[in-house]
Design a protein around this motif. Structure first.
Motif, PDB file in Angstrom:
ATOM      1  N   GLU A  59      -7.078   5.290  -1.695  1.00 28.77           N
ATOM      2  CA  GLU A  59      -7.008   5.570  -0.262  1.00 28.77           C
ATOM      3  C   GLU A  59      -7.825   4.535   0.488  1.00 28.77           C
ATOM      4  OE1 GLU A  59      -9.178   9.123   1.214  1.00 28.77           O
ATOM      5  OE2 GLU A  59      -9.748   9.395  -0.885  1.00 28.77           O
ATOM      6  N   ASP A  60      -7.326   4.177   1.657  1.00 34.18           N
ATOM      7  CA  ASP A  60      -8.006   3.220   2.518  1.00 34.18           C
ATOM      8  C   ASP A  60      -9.093   3.964   3.282  1.00 34.18           C
ATOM      9  OD1 ASP A  60      -7.861   0.424   3.795  1.00 34.18           O
ATOM     10  OD2 ASP A  60      -7.855   1.774   5.533  1.00 34.18           O
ATOM     11  N   ASN A  62     -10.374   3.367   6.300  1.00 35.54           N
ATOM     12  CA  ASN A  62     -10.338   2.831   7.667  1.00 35.54           C
ATOM     13  C   ASN A  62     -10.833   1.387   7.722  1.00 35.54           C
ATOM     14  OD1 ASN A  62      -9.318   5.225   8.797  1.00 35.54           O
ATOM     15  ND2 ASN A  62     -11.383   6.107   8.823  1.00 35.54           N
ATOM     16  N   GLY A  66      -6.775  -3.410   6.211  1.00 35.75           N
ATOM     17  CA  GLY A  66      -5.826  -2.580   5.478  1.00 35.75           C
ATOM     18  C   GLY A  66      -5.906  -2.747   3.971  1.00 35.75           C
ATOM     19  N   GLU A  73       1.539  -1.745   2.743  1.00 36.90           N
ATOM     20  CA  GLU A  73       0.308  -1.180   3.295  1.00 36.90           C
ATOM     21  C   GLU A  73       0.324   0.325   3.133  1.00 36.90           C
ATOM     22  OE1 GLU A  73      -2.575  -1.581   7.181  1.00 36.90           O
ATOM     23  OE2 GLU A  73      -0.498  -2.234   7.346  1.00 36.90           O
ATOM     24  N   VAL A  75      -1.134   4.148   4.172  1.00 36.22           N
ATOM     25  CA  VAL A  75      -1.690   4.875   5.312  1.00 36.22           C
ATOM     26  C   VAL A  75      -2.201   6.252   4.888  1.00 36.22           C
ATOM     27  CG1 VAL A  75      -0.345   3.644   7.040  1.00 36.22           C
ATOM     28  CG2 VAL A  75       0.604   5.674   5.969  1.00 36.22           C
ATOM     29  N   ALA A  76      -1.981   6.613   3.647  1.00 39.11           N
ATOM     30  CA  ALA A  76      -2.419   7.899   3.102  1.00 39.11           C
ATOM     31  C   ALA A  76      -2.774   7.665   1.630  1.00 39.11           C
ATOM     32  CB  ALA A  76      -1.287   8.920   3.219  1.00 39.11           C
TER      33      ALA A  76
END
Length: 180
Positions: A59-60, A62, A66, A73, A75-76
């Motif tokens: 998980e990224d 923030n 990215g 990419e 996002v979750a």
């Protein structure tokens, strides 16, 4: 749970690897589990944890630039399988299983040779061998080498510009004295 390894295969820290036993943070901060010496990486960029079987979840956190899994990419939280690549900054990190490590010890990619060709003299400016080179003439001279290539309209505007400036100055002076 299988033995999973994260190996940096491209980037400033290529060749480093870490065993993925528990949740691991990746970033530029020296206090994270996998610190990267990459200026494009956030201090706390991403988190990877082992999942069921041979998988992991990333998980990224923030990050500014990215996090990408197999060039997409995320996002979750996203599932990682052995062989999947994680792009963080300019570093590529591959999730590897114990079988893959046994089959091929390292997945580090060789750095490609530079794409630039050897320096060459420009062929368009080479003088003819043995011919004397003409001295460059000042840009203002009438028979300048580039003169035939200039646009006629530009030539006319260049000739009229001083006259237009003189007329403008005369007009301004006349208006100044006319209003007093």
């Amino acid at each position: 749970m299988a033995d999973l390894t994260l190996e940096i295969v491209e980037g400033p820290d290529a060749g480093r690897r870490v065993l993925l036993v528990d949740t691991l943070e990746i970033g530029r901060d020296p206090g994270v589990g996998l610190p990267l010496g990459d200026n494009q990486v956030s201090r706390r960029h991403a988190r990877v944890r082992p999942d069921r079987g041979d998988n992991a979840v990333v998980e990224d956190l923030n990050s500014s630039n990215g996090t990408f899994v197999n060039q997409n990419e995320i996002v979750a939280p996203t599932l990682l399988s052995p062989g999947d690549e994680l792009l963080i900054g300019t570093s590529v990190i591959q999730l590897r299983s114990a079988n893959e490590v046994a089959r091929q010890f390292s997945a580090v990619r060789a750095v490609p040779p530079a794409l630039a060709a050897a320096p060459q003299r420009p062929t368009y400016a080479d003088p003819v061998d043995g011919a004397p080179q003409a001295a460059a003439k000042p840009v203002g001279s009438e028979d300048h080498q580039l003169d035939p290539l200039r646009d006629e309209r530009v030539k006319m505007q260049a000739r009229l510009a001083p006259l237009a400036m003189l007329l403008l100055v005369v007009l301004i002076v006349l208006l100044y004295f006319g209003t007093k």
